[in-house]
Write a protein that holds these residues in place. Sequence first.
Motif, PDB file in Angstrom:
ATOM      1  N   GLY A 167     -50.938  82.303  20.153  1.00 34.20           N
ATOM      2  CA  GLY A 167     -50.234  81.708  19.022  1.00 34.20           C
ATOM      3  C   GLY A 167     -51.046  80.613  18.352  1.00 34.20           C
ATOM      4  O   GLY A 167     -52.172  80.309  18.751  1.00 34.20           O
ATOM      5  N   SER A 168     -50.464  80.012  17.345  1.00 36.99           N
ATOM      6  CA  SER A 168     -51.092  78.877  16.670  1.00 36.99           C
ATOM      7  C   SER A 168     -51.248  77.722  17.647  1.00 36.99           C
ATOM      8  O   SER A 168     -50.681  77.743  18.747  1.00 36.99           O
ATOM      9  CB  SER A 168     -50.216  78.435  15.498  1.00 36.99           C
ATOM     10  N   ALA A 169     -51.996  76.707  17.247  1.00 37.69           N
ATOM     11  CA  ALA A 169     -52.199  75.546  18.125  1.00 37.69           C
ATOM     12  C   ALA A 169     -50.858  74.917  18.499  1.00 37.69           C
ATOM     13  O   ALA A 169     -50.642  74.524  19.649  1.00 37.69           O
ATOM     14  CB  ALA A 169     -53.095  74.525  17.437  1.00 37.69           C
ATOM     15  N   GLU A 170     -49.949  74.825  17.540  1.00 36.90           N
ATOM     16  CA  GLU A 170     -48.641  74.224  17.810  1.00 36.90           C
ATOM     17  C   GLU A 170     -47.848  75.054  18.804  1.00 36.90           C
ATOM     18  O   GLU A 170     -47.258  74.524  19.749  1.00 36.90           O
ATOM     19  CB  GLU A 170     -47.856  74.067  16.508  1.00 36.90           C
ATOM     20  N   THR A 205     -60.371  83.312  12.383  1.00 38.81           N
ATOM     21  CA  THR A 205     -59.512  83.176  13.569  1.00 38.81           C
ATOM     22  C   THR A 205     -58.054  83.451  13.243  1.00 38.81           C
ATOM     23  O   THR A 205     -57.351  84.131  14.006  1.00 38.81           O
ATOM     24  CB  THR A 205     -59.658  81.769  14.179  1.00 38.81           C
ATOM     25  N   ARG A 206     -57.585  82.932  12.129  1.00 32.67           N
ATOM     26  CA  ARG A 206     -56.187  83.154  11.749  1.00 32.67           C
ATOM     27  C   ARG A 206     -55.925  84.640  11.513  1.00 32.67           C
ATOM     28  O   ARG A 206     -54.887  85.163  11.922  1.00 32.67           O
ATOM     29  CB  ARG A 206     -55.858  82.351  10.494  1.00 32.67           C
ATOM     30  N   ARG A 264     -55.961  86.505  14.865  1.00 33.63           N
ATOM     31  CA  ARG A 264     -54.721  86.236  15.597  1.00 33.63           C
ATOM     32  C   ARG A 264     -53.580  87.093  15.045  1.00 33.63           C
ATOM     33  O   ARG A 264     -52.773  87.653  15.810  1.00 33.63           O
ATOM     34  CB  ARG A 264     -54.379  84.749  15.492  1.00 33.63           C
ATOM     35  N   GLU A 269     -51.471  68.290  19.439  1.00 33.18           N
ATOM     36  CA  GLU A 269     -50.337  69.200  19.580  1.00 33.18           C
ATOM     37  C   GLU A 269     -49.685  69.067  20.961  1.00 33.18           C
ATOM     38  O   GLU A 269     -48.458  69.154  21.089  1.00 33.18           O
ATOM     39  CB  GLU A 269     -50.775  70.646  19.334  1.00 33.18           C
ATOM     40  N   GLN A 271     -56.337  82.313  22.459  1.00 35.12           N
ATOM     41  CA  GLN A 271     -55.783  81.711  21.259  1.00 35.12           C
ATOM     42  C   GLN A 271     -56.549  82.002  19.973  1.00 35.12           C
ATOM     43  O   GLN A 271     -55.986  81.951  18.896  1.00 35.12           O
ATOM     44  CB  GLN A 271     -55.671  80.191  21.464  1.00 35.12           C
ATOM     45  N   ARG A 272     -57.806  82.375  20.080  1.00 36.30           N
ATOM     46  CA  ARG A 272     -58.565  82.689  18.867  1.00 36.30           C
ATOM     47  C   ARG A 272     -58.278  84.101  18.369  1.00 36.30           C
ATOM     48  O   ARG A 272     -58.910  84.578  17.424  1.00 36.30           O
ATOM     49  CB  ARG A 272     -60.067  82.496  19.111  1.00 36.30           C
ATOM     50  N   ASP A 275     -47.390  85.481  12.018  1.00 38.42           N
ATOM     51  CA  ASP A 275     -48.589  84.987  11.339  1.00 38.42           C
ATOM     52  C   ASP A 275     -49.113  85.925  10.250  1.00 38.42           C
ATOM     53  O   ASP A 275     -50.212  85.711   9.729  1.00 38.42           O
ATOM     54  CB  ASP A 275     -49.731  84.696  12.329  1.00 38.42           C
TER      55      ASP A 275
END
Length: 432
Positions: free
Chosen positions: A77-80, A308-309, A312, A170, A43-44, A274
């Motif tokens: 993906g994002s946390a959500e 991180t964003r 990703r 989440e 996820q990161r 993203d």
Amino acid sequence: MKIVGIIAEYNPFHNGHQYHIDQALQKTGADAAVVLMSGDFVQRGAPAIAPKHLRAKAALLGGASLILELPVLFSCGSAELFARGAVSIFNSLGCISYLCFGSECGDIKKLNRLARILSEEPEVYRQLLQDELRKGRPFPQARQTALSVYTKDPSLAEILSSPNNTLGIEYLKALRYFKSPIQPFAIPREGSGYNDTDLCETFSSATAIRNRILNPSLPEDAFSSVAGQLPPASSDLLRKNYQSSLPVTQDDFSLLLKYRLLCESASSLTDYLDVSKDLANRIINQRNNFATWSSFCDLLKTRELTYTRISRALLHILLGIEKDTFRHEPPFCFVEDSGNISGKAKKERSSTSALYARVLGFQKKDTQILKEIKEYATIPLITKLADARDLTSATQVLLNLDIFASDLYESIITEKFNTPFTNEYQKQLQII
């Protein structure tokens, strides 16, 4: 049979993970633990340090009964998105009684209260959030400030400042979204914080353990300093496979990523998940300065765009994950009726259903779980890729993405350690 679900990355499987499984079984009184684990990418926005089948075996030896793979679309993906995809799969299995996750807070009532507010988004809260965003504050900070004002309880809003709390919220939002009967449990996180880079005496973070493995004082000492941080079986597995299938880092993919970036324009980059217009322009403007994946993330990051964003987003570009993959309402709009579901699961499926559950490994003594899933699940259970027939076109798209991602990861292992290539269809289930 009572089954507790755990969502994890096990990157790598360490003492804290062992503690989590033990506590999940103890606190819930469950008979078995089913783990939904990220595959070869996490996820990161980076590859896992070790291949997914190796990490799955470590978890089975650590007490898990069954390991399922979280599709790469969700795992990076994002946390959500990560949470909603994972909860959707557990909800669709039809036999998961509990969901147990780690949290810095550990107070399920407080976490549920925050999840309810963030799910319902009352008008007053929404206006407060917009006011904060208009001030130019990053979204996490704006959200926390808005919640603090809305709830008149800064300590409650402060819960969102910790990563495991955020992910736990989440999960709770996703359970609400699906109106799931699964009962959530939060286990207080012990030892180091999620992002701590130093080892501690109790439970060190996966980040600290990875850093020691990747940066040993001497090559032969890669595991000596972390031996006490890993269960013996996990430590032995990593040690035996060191320099033959691990460690893998994001910089191992640098040349592949650079190739993908050279094929894109600022306009085409915004097609990827993203990737905002601002980030796309920054990528193009800095593309000639690309040296490695990690250094490029450092070059691109800003106050609003975290490392991180960005990482990703770059991973989505590398794997070809586009925004249009979701079509209409992410991430479950593809779902159609499937012809390969049997037993009690032959019933109408919701448009908010997951697409499949793929097995990475299981314990022989717990095969009853597989029987229950086959009886009650509303999604296909895939144990062998070669037998994954009659899938819907949407399911096949996501499964093909998993296969591509894992074959790409295997290609890096082959090149880095000079080992034979084993494609995804040839990989064996981990059965102990």
